[in-house]
Design a protein around this motif. Structure first.
Motif, short mmCIF file in Angstrom:
data_model
loop_
_atom_site.label_atom_id
_atom_site.label_comp_id
_atom_site.label_asym_id
_atom_site.label_seq_id
_atom_site.Cartn_x
_atom_site.Cartn_y
_atom_site.Cartn_z
N GLY A 1 0.88 -1.25 -0.10
CA GLY A 1 -0.18 0.08 0.05
C GLY A 1 0.95 1.27 -0.13
N ASP A 2 2.00 1.14 0.23
CA ASP A 2 3.11 2.27 0.34
C ASP A 2 3.63 2.10 -1.37
N ASN A 3 4.52 1.12 -1.54
CA ASN A 3 5.31 1.17 -2.54
C ASN A 3 4.88 0.17 -3.77
N SER A 4 4.00 -0.80 -2.98
CA SER A 4 3.53 -1.76 -4.09
C SER A 4 2.31 -2.57 -3.45
N LEU A 5 1.82 -3.39 -4.09
CA LEU A 5 0.79 -4.34 -3.88
C LEU A 5 1.32 -5.75 -3.79
N TYR A 6 1.14 -6.56 -2.90
CA TYR A 6 1.54 -7.86 -3.27
C TYR A 6 0.90 -8.88 -2.25
N CYS A 7 0.82 -10.13 -2.68
CA CYS A 7 0.34 -11.14 -1.71
C CYS A 7 1.06 -12.23 -1.65
N GLU A 8 0.64 -13.25 -0.96
CA GLU A 8 1.37 -14.56 -0.78
C GLU A 8 1.19 -15.36 -2.00
N ASP A 9 2.21 -16.44 -2.05
CA ASP A 9 2.18 -17.09 -3.09
C ASP A 9 0.85 -18.20 -3.22
N GLY A 10 0.08 -18.07 -4.25
CA GLY A 10 -1.17 -19.23 -4.16
C GLY A 10 -2.33 -18.25 -3.74
N ASP A 11 -2.20 -16.95 -3.49
CA ASP A 11 -3.35 -16.15 -3.15
C ASP A 11 -3.99 -15.57 -4.32
N ILE A 12 -4.55 -16.28 -5.03
CA ILE A 12 -5.21 -15.82 -6.34
C ILE A 12 -6.00 -14.56 -6.06
N LEU A 13 -6.88 -14.63 -5.19
CA LEU A 13 -8.02 -13.72 -4.97
C LEU A 13 -7.36 -12.29 -4.87
N THR A 14 -6.42 -12.22 -3.82
CA THR A 14 -5.85 -11.03 -3.41
C THR A 14 -4.86 -10.45 -4.68
N ALA A 15 -4.43 -11.41 -5.47
CA ALA A 15 -3.43 -11.02 -6.50
C ALA A 15 -4.58 -10.15 -7.75
N ALA A 16 -5.72 -10.91 -7.62
CA ALA A 16 -6.55 -10.20 -8.70
C ALA A 16 -7.05 -9.00 -8.08
N LEU A 17 -7.73 -9.00 -6.87
CA LEU A 17 -7.99 -7.73 -6.30
C LEU A 17 -6.86 -6.34 -6.52
N ASP A 18 -5.54 -6.84 -6.26
CA ASP A 18 -4.65 -5.95 -6.29
C ASP A 18 -4.54 -5.26 -7.65
N LEU A 19 -4.52 -6.29 -8.63
CA LEU A 19 -4.46 -5.99 -9.94
C LEU A 19 -5.53 -4.94 -10.68
N GLY A 20 -6.68 -5.30 -9.91
CA GLY A 20 -8.06 -4.42 -10.22
C GLY A 20 -7.84 -2.81 -9.52
N THR A 21 -7.03 -2.87 -8.35
CA THR A 21 -6.72 -1.80 -7.77
C THR A 21 -5.75 -0.92 -8.60
N ALA A 22 -4.90 -1.68 -9.18
CA ALA A 22 -3.90 -0.92 -9.87
C ALA A 22 -4.49 -0.13 -11.31
N CYS A 23 -5.50 -0.95 -11.63
CA CYS A 23 -6.27 -0.81 -13.01
C CYS A 23 -7.07 0.49 -12.65
N ALA A 24 -7.85 0.27 -11.41
CA ALA A 24 -8.84 1.28 -11.10
C ALA A 24 -8.19 2.66 -10.46
N THR A 25 -6.87 2.55 -10.37
CA THR A 25 -6.43 3.86 -9.67
C THR A 25 -5.35 4.49 -10.62
N ILE A 26 -5.48 4.04 -11.90
CA ILE A 26 -4.34 4.75 -12.79
C ILE A 26 -4.49 5.94 -12.77
N GLU A 27 -5.41 6.68 -12.93
CA GLU A 27 -5.68 8.17 -12.87
C GLU A 27 -5.63 8.92 -11.64
#
Length: 97
Positions: free
Chosen positions: A31-57
């Motif tokens: 939340g400061d310099n990155s968004l990351y998740c634990e290995d195999g945590d597909i849900l968090t990875a997908a949510l983080d990618l969505g956050t990156a796309c939704a906050t691009i502007e």
């Protein structure tokens, strides 16, 4: 293994999100310099990618990419070379004693 590709991406101003691979835990701050998740945590990875796309502007995107650049600067070649030299000096001093 140390997460050099992640630092390279940060240095390029990329929004870094994904698995930390353990090595990147040395410098990832969620939340400061990155968004990351634990290995195999597909849900968090997908949510983080969505956050990156939704906050691009938005400010969140800029804040994370700017903080990522600052983090990468802390691991410049010169700084890391100096840390290696300091480590070996300390190691040799302990070995002499």
């Amino acid at each position: 293994c140390f997460g050099l590709p992640d630092l390279e991406a940060m240095a390029c101003g990329c929004f870094v999100t994904g698995l930390h691979g353990r090595g990147a835990l040395d410098f990832f701050i969620r939340g400061d310099n990155s968004l990351y998740c634990e290995d195999g945590d597909i849900l968090t990875a997908a949510l983080d990618l969505g956050t990156a796309c939704a906050t691009i502007e938005r400010d969140t995107y800029s804040l994370i990419t700017e903080n990522g650049c600052k983090t990468a600067q802390e691991y410049s070649l010169e700084i890391m070379a100096n840390k290696c030299v300091e480590f070996w000096k300390n190691f040799q001093m302990r070995k002499i004693k």
